[in-house]
Motif scaffolding. Structure first.
Motif, PDB file in Angstrom:
ATOM      1  N   PHE A 137      37.141  33.819  48.352  1.00 52.07           N
ATOM      2  CA  PHE A 137      35.990  34.619  48.775  1.00 52.07           C
ATOM      3  C   PHE A 137      35.315  35.263  47.565  1.00 52.07           C
ATOM      4  O   PHE A 137      34.078  35.291  47.461  1.00 52.07           O
ATOM      5  CB  PHE A 137      36.450  35.695  49.760  1.00 52.07           C
ATOM      6  CG  PHE A 137      35.327  36.504  50.352  1.00 52.07           C
ATOM      7  CD1 PHE A 137      34.438  35.933  51.249  1.00 52.07           C
ATOM      8  CD2 PHE A 137      35.148  37.830  50.000  1.00 52.07           C
ATOM      9  CE1 PHE A 137      33.398  36.675  51.795  1.00 52.07           C
ATOM     10  CE2 PHE A 137      34.120  38.583  50.540  1.00 52.07           C
ATOM     11  CZ  PHE A 137      33.242  37.997  51.440  1.00 52.07           C
ATOM     12  N   LEU A 138      36.113  35.754  46.617  1.00 51.62           N
ATOM     13  CA  LEU A 138      35.559  36.371  45.423  1.00 51.62           C
ATOM     14  C   LEU A 138      34.798  35.352  44.589  1.00 51.62           C
ATOM     15  O   LEU A 138      33.705  35.643  44.068  1.00 51.62           O
ATOM     16  CB  LEU A 138      36.692  36.989  44.590  1.00 51.62           C
ATOM     17  CG  LEU A 138      36.275  37.757  43.330  1.00 51.62           C
ATOM     18  CD1 LEU A 138      35.330  38.900  43.671  1.00 51.62           C
ATOM     19  CD2 LEU A 138      37.510  38.288  42.605  1.00 51.62           C
ATOM     20  N   GLY A 139      35.351  34.140  44.470  1.00 53.23           N
ATOM     21  CA  GLY A 139      34.655  33.093  43.740  1.00 53.23           C
ATOM     22  C   GLY A 139      33.316  32.748  44.356  1.00 53.23           C
ATOM     23  O   GLY A 139      32.310  32.583  43.651  1.00 53.23           O
ATOM     24  N   VAL A 140      33.272  32.655  45.670  1.00 52.71           N
ATOM     25  CA  VAL A 140      32.013  32.353  46.359  1.00 52.71           C
ATOM     26  C   VAL A 140      31.019  33.499  46.201  1.00 52.71           C
ATOM     27  O   VAL A 140      29.817  33.283  45.989  1.00 52.71           O
ATOM     28  CB  VAL A 140      32.278  32.062  47.853  1.00 52.71           C
ATOM     29  CG1 VAL A 140      30.967  31.987  48.629  1.00 52.71           C
ATOM     30  CG2 VAL A 140      33.046  30.753  48.003  1.00 52.71           C
ATOM     31  N   LEU A 141      31.492  34.756  46.276  1.00 48.00           N
ATOM     32  CA  LEU A 141      30.611  35.905  46.091  1.00 48.00           C
ATOM     33  C   LEU A 141      29.957  35.897  44.706  1.00 48.00           C
ATOM     34  O   LEU A 141      28.762  36.202  44.576  1.00 48.00           O
ATOM     35  CB  LEU A 141      31.390  37.205  46.284  1.00 48.00           C
ATOM     36  CG  LEU A 141      31.647  37.666  47.713  1.00 48.00           C
ATOM     37  CD1 LEU A 141      32.379  39.008  47.702  1.00 48.00           C
ATOM     38  CD2 LEU A 141      30.339  37.803  48.499  1.00 48.00           C
ATOM     39  N   ILE A 142      30.738  35.539  43.687  1.00 46.74           N
ATOM     40  CA  ILE A 142      30.184  35.467  42.337  1.00 46.74           C
ATOM     41  C   ILE A 142      29.064  34.436  42.279  1.00 46.74           C
ATOM     42  O   ILE A 142      27.994  34.666  41.702  1.00 46.74           O
ATOM     43  CB  ILE A 142      31.293  35.114  41.325  1.00 46.74           C
ATOM     44  CG1 ILE A 142      32.280  36.280  41.198  1.00 46.74           C
ATOM     45  CG2 ILE A 142      30.703  34.777  39.949  1.00 46.74           C
ATOM     46  CD1 ILE A 142      33.513  35.953  40.379  1.00 46.74           C
ATOM     47  N   GLN A 143      29.295  33.295  42.920  1.00 46.90           N
ATOM     48  CA  GLN A 143      28.284  32.250  42.913  1.00 46.90           C
ATOM     49  C   GLN A 143      27.033  32.682  43.681  1.00 46.90           C
ATOM     50  O   GLN A 143      25.905  32.431  43.245  1.00 46.90           O
ATOM     51  CB  GLN A 143      28.849  30.966  43.520  1.00 46.90           C
ATOM     52  CG  GLN A 143      27.937  29.762  43.348  1.00 46.90           C
ATOM     53  CD  GLN A 143      27.666  29.466  41.888  1.00 46.90           C
ATOM     54  OE1 GLN A 143      28.576  29.195  41.124  1.00 46.90           O
ATOM     55  NE2 GLN A 143      26.428  29.533  41.489  1.00 46.90           N
TER      56      GLN A 143
END
Length: 275
Positions: A137-143
């Motif tokens: 989820f954190l990776g997607v939020l960064i993107q």
């Protein structure tokens, strides 16, 4: 689910997402053909391909039983619209140099699957699985933050396919029968076009594996296999089709790959402990 069902589900999921992960190569080869025309060929040749499979497996009694259930027929009409829209958007994205955003959409999809699995099937995660979800989820939020705006293509692909998986799991029908009726719903609109035979096979085989996997695995677990196809699409976009990747995307993929490794290791540890 018992161990045998889980193993079968993992096999089907791996087969589906491996094929989907390399499918953009095929669509790039025929990129001169408009997306709506490719979609109609997908529908037409999927229909004939699934007819052949059902005849070979002698599954017609199941088809007749399903056709007598009006509620299932209507629900399959909805799933047909969802998968048809998903196919059209995906083909357009691949052939118009949006493979990375299409890849992002399928990275978002597992998170939507987790949410739907919790809401509709009461699926729950163990602690390490929650950590894997949080990393993804954190990776997607960064993107999403780096995009600077809503990635409409990615979100459209993510939610349409997640809802398709949810409804197909709710319907609980076998993969071949469901695919036949879905293509029957889409066939009248597609029948006006001519033929591109291979696209039906590229479409139907992984979708058969996917719907079979959906009947054997938890929806949230199935969702994490999505990262296999997403990673393959990402690698194709960067390696063969010259789409640029910035540091932000590398950070996103780092978080997501870490989540996938953690989720896989936790599942293997739990299965070994139970056995």
């Amino acid at each position: 689910m018992d161990a045998q069902q889980t193993r079968q589900g993992i096999f089907f999921a791996l087969a589906a997402y491996l094929i989907w992960g390399i499918a953009p190569v095929y669509f790039k080869l025929i990129q001169q053909v408009p997306a709506d025309e490719i979609l109609t060929h997908r529908v037409i040749w999927s229909f004939f391909f699934i007819l052949l499979l059902i005849s070979l497996s002698r599954n017609w009694p199941q088809v007749r039983t399903t056709c007598q259930n009006r509620k299932r027929l209507l629900m399959l009409a909805i799933t047909a619209l969802l998968i048809g829209g998903n196919w059209l958007l995906y083909i357009w994205a691949v052939n118009n140099h949006h493979m990375l955003e299409a890849s992002l959409g399928y990275f978002i999809n597992p998170l939507v699957n987790v949410l739907l699995g919790m809401l509709f099937f009461g699926e729950r995660f163990r602690r390490m699985q929650w950590l894997a979800v949080a990393l993804a989820f954190l990776g997607v939020l960064i993107q999403l933050w780096q995009f600077g705006s809503l990635p409409i293509i990615g979100l459209g692909l993510a939610f349409s396919f997640a809802c398709y998986g949810l409804l197909r799991k709710k319907i609980g029908i076998d993969a071949q029968t469901g695919m036949l009726i879905e293509t029957l719903w889409l066939l009248p609109a597609a029948a006006v076009y001519l033929l591109l035979m291979a696209t039906g096979i590229v479409t139907t085989v992984p979708l058969l594996f996917f719907t079979a996997a959906a009947n054997h695995l938890r929806l949230s677990t199935l969702g994490f296999f999505q990262y296999l196809a997403s990673t393959l699409v990402f690698l194709l976009a960067v390696t063969f089709y010259s789409e640029t990747v910035g540091q932000d995307k590398l950070v996103t993929f780092g978080f997501i790959w870490a989540a996938l490794v953690l989720f896989t290791l936790e599942a293997l540890y739990t299965q070994r402990k139970r056995s």
